[in-house]
Design a protein around this motif. Structure first.
Motif, PDB file in Angstrom:
ATOM      1  N   LYS A  11     -13.378   4.218 -29.891  1.00  0.00           N
ATOM      2  CA  LYS A  11     -12.969   2.844 -29.599  1.00  0.00           C
ATOM      3  C   LYS A  11     -13.088   1.984 -30.846  1.00  0.00           C
ATOM      4  O   LYS A  11     -13.926   2.239 -31.713  1.00  0.00           O
ATOM      5  N   ASN A  12     -12.256   0.950 -30.921  1.00  0.00           N
ATOM      6  CA  ASN A  12     -12.287   0.036 -32.068  1.00  0.00           C
ATOM      7  C   ASN A  12     -13.657  -0.608 -32.246  1.00  0.00           C
ATOM      8  O   ASN A  12     -14.087  -0.856 -33.375  1.00  0.00           O
ATOM      9  N   LYS A  13     -14.353  -0.893 -31.159  1.00  0.00           N
ATOM     10  CA  LYS A  13     -15.690  -1.497 -31.239  1.00  0.00           C
ATOM     11  C   LYS A  13     -16.629  -0.580 -32.010  1.00  0.00           C
ATOM     12  O   LYS A  13     -17.411  -1.024 -32.844  1.00  0.00           O
ATOM     13  N   ASP A  34     -15.787  -0.720 -35.719  1.00  0.00           N
ATOM     14  CA  ASP A  34     -16.346  -1.927 -36.338  1.00  0.00           C
ATOM     15  C   ASP A  34     -17.844  -1.787 -36.579  1.00  0.00           C
ATOM     16  O   ASP A  34     -18.351  -2.140 -37.642  1.00  0.00           O
ATOM     17  N   ASP A  35     -18.563  -1.252 -35.588  1.00  0.00           N
ATOM     18  CA  ASP A  35     -20.012  -1.064 -35.734  1.00  0.00           C
ATOM     19  C   ASP A  35     -20.320  -0.082 -36.863  1.00  0.00           C
ATOM     20  O   ASP A  35     -21.228  -0.311 -37.667  1.00  0.00           O
ATOM     21  N   SER A  60     -13.511 -15.132 -31.572  1.00  0.00           N
ATOM     22  CA  SER A  60     -14.235 -13.987 -31.019  1.00  0.00           C
ATOM     23  C   SER A  60     -13.298 -12.825 -30.693  1.00  0.00           C
ATOM     24  O   SER A  60     -13.754 -11.705 -30.515  1.00  0.00           O
ATOM     25  N   GLU A  89     -10.567  -9.889 -31.371  1.00  0.00           N
ATOM     26  CA  GLU A  89     -10.264  -8.986 -32.487  1.00  0.00           C
ATOM     27  C   GLU A  89      -9.096  -8.089 -32.093  1.00  0.00           C
ATOM     28  O   GLU A  89      -9.270  -6.895 -31.859  1.00  0.00           O
ATOM     29  N   LYS A  93      -5.981  -5.636 -32.159  1.00  0.00           N
ATOM     30  CA  LYS A  93      -5.636  -4.510 -33.031  1.00  0.00           C
ATOM     31  C   LYS A  93      -4.557  -4.940 -34.025  1.00  0.00           C
ATOM     32  O   LYS A  93      -3.590  -5.587 -33.679  1.00  0.00           O
ATOM     33  N   GLN A 117     -10.363  -9.399 -38.825  1.00  0.00           N
ATOM     34  CA  GLN A 117     -11.399 -10.072 -38.065  1.00  0.00           C
ATOM     35  C   GLN A 117     -11.597 -11.484 -38.591  1.00  0.00           C
ATOM     36  O   GLN A 117     -11.259 -11.788 -39.728  1.00  0.00           O
TER      37      GLN A 117
END
Length: 137
Positions: free
Chosen positions: A73-75, A78-79, A116, A118, A120, A124
């Motif tokens: 996942k994109n989340k 990012d993490d 807030s 983001e 695709k 960001q």
């Protein structure tokens, strides 16, 4: 990427996806296995395995680009990017987008919410860069 040059591999993956190939018999070689203990510890182990000399990659970023950690996942992407960027021994520069609502009266209501999001394909709201560090996705 492997499928571009290996149609047999694509067929194999399709057989697994279509439940023709028994998925419980897939064997992953031992060096590719990262033992799961605690989530953060396992992620740190994965990063250390994939980028053992992360502090040296800034001298040759092309060696870093030959390695990849796939995330579902994109989340997670990012993490993972944040964790990797934090490990690089360079001064960080933070860029913040400059957003304004169409009508000034709506500025307080919508800007925080919009920042807030983001979506695709868009950068960001808060972008952290370090010299010679490029986006990992």
């Amino acid at each position: 990427m492997r499928g571009r040059n290996d149609p047999g591999f694509i067929d194999y993956l399709m057989r697994i996806g279509n439940e023709i190939e028994p998925a419980d018999e897939i064997e992953i070689s031992h060096p590719m296995l990262i033992p799961y203990t605690i989530l953060e510890r396992s992620i740190e182990h994965l990063i250390t395995y994939m980028y053992p000399y992360l502090n040296l990659f800034h001298h040759s970023p092309f060696k870093m680009m030959q390695r990849i950690i796939l995330c579902p996942k994109n989340k997670f992407v990012d993490d993972m990017n944040k964790k990797l960027i934090n490990r690089i021994p360079r001064e960080k520069v933070v860029y913040i987008s400059d957003d304004q609502a169409k009508h000034l009266i709506d500025q307080g209501d919508y800007v925080d919410y919009l920042n807030s999001l983001e979506p695709k394909g868009l950068l960001q709201h808060r972008l952290i860069l370090k010299k010679i560090v490029q986006s990992f996705f």
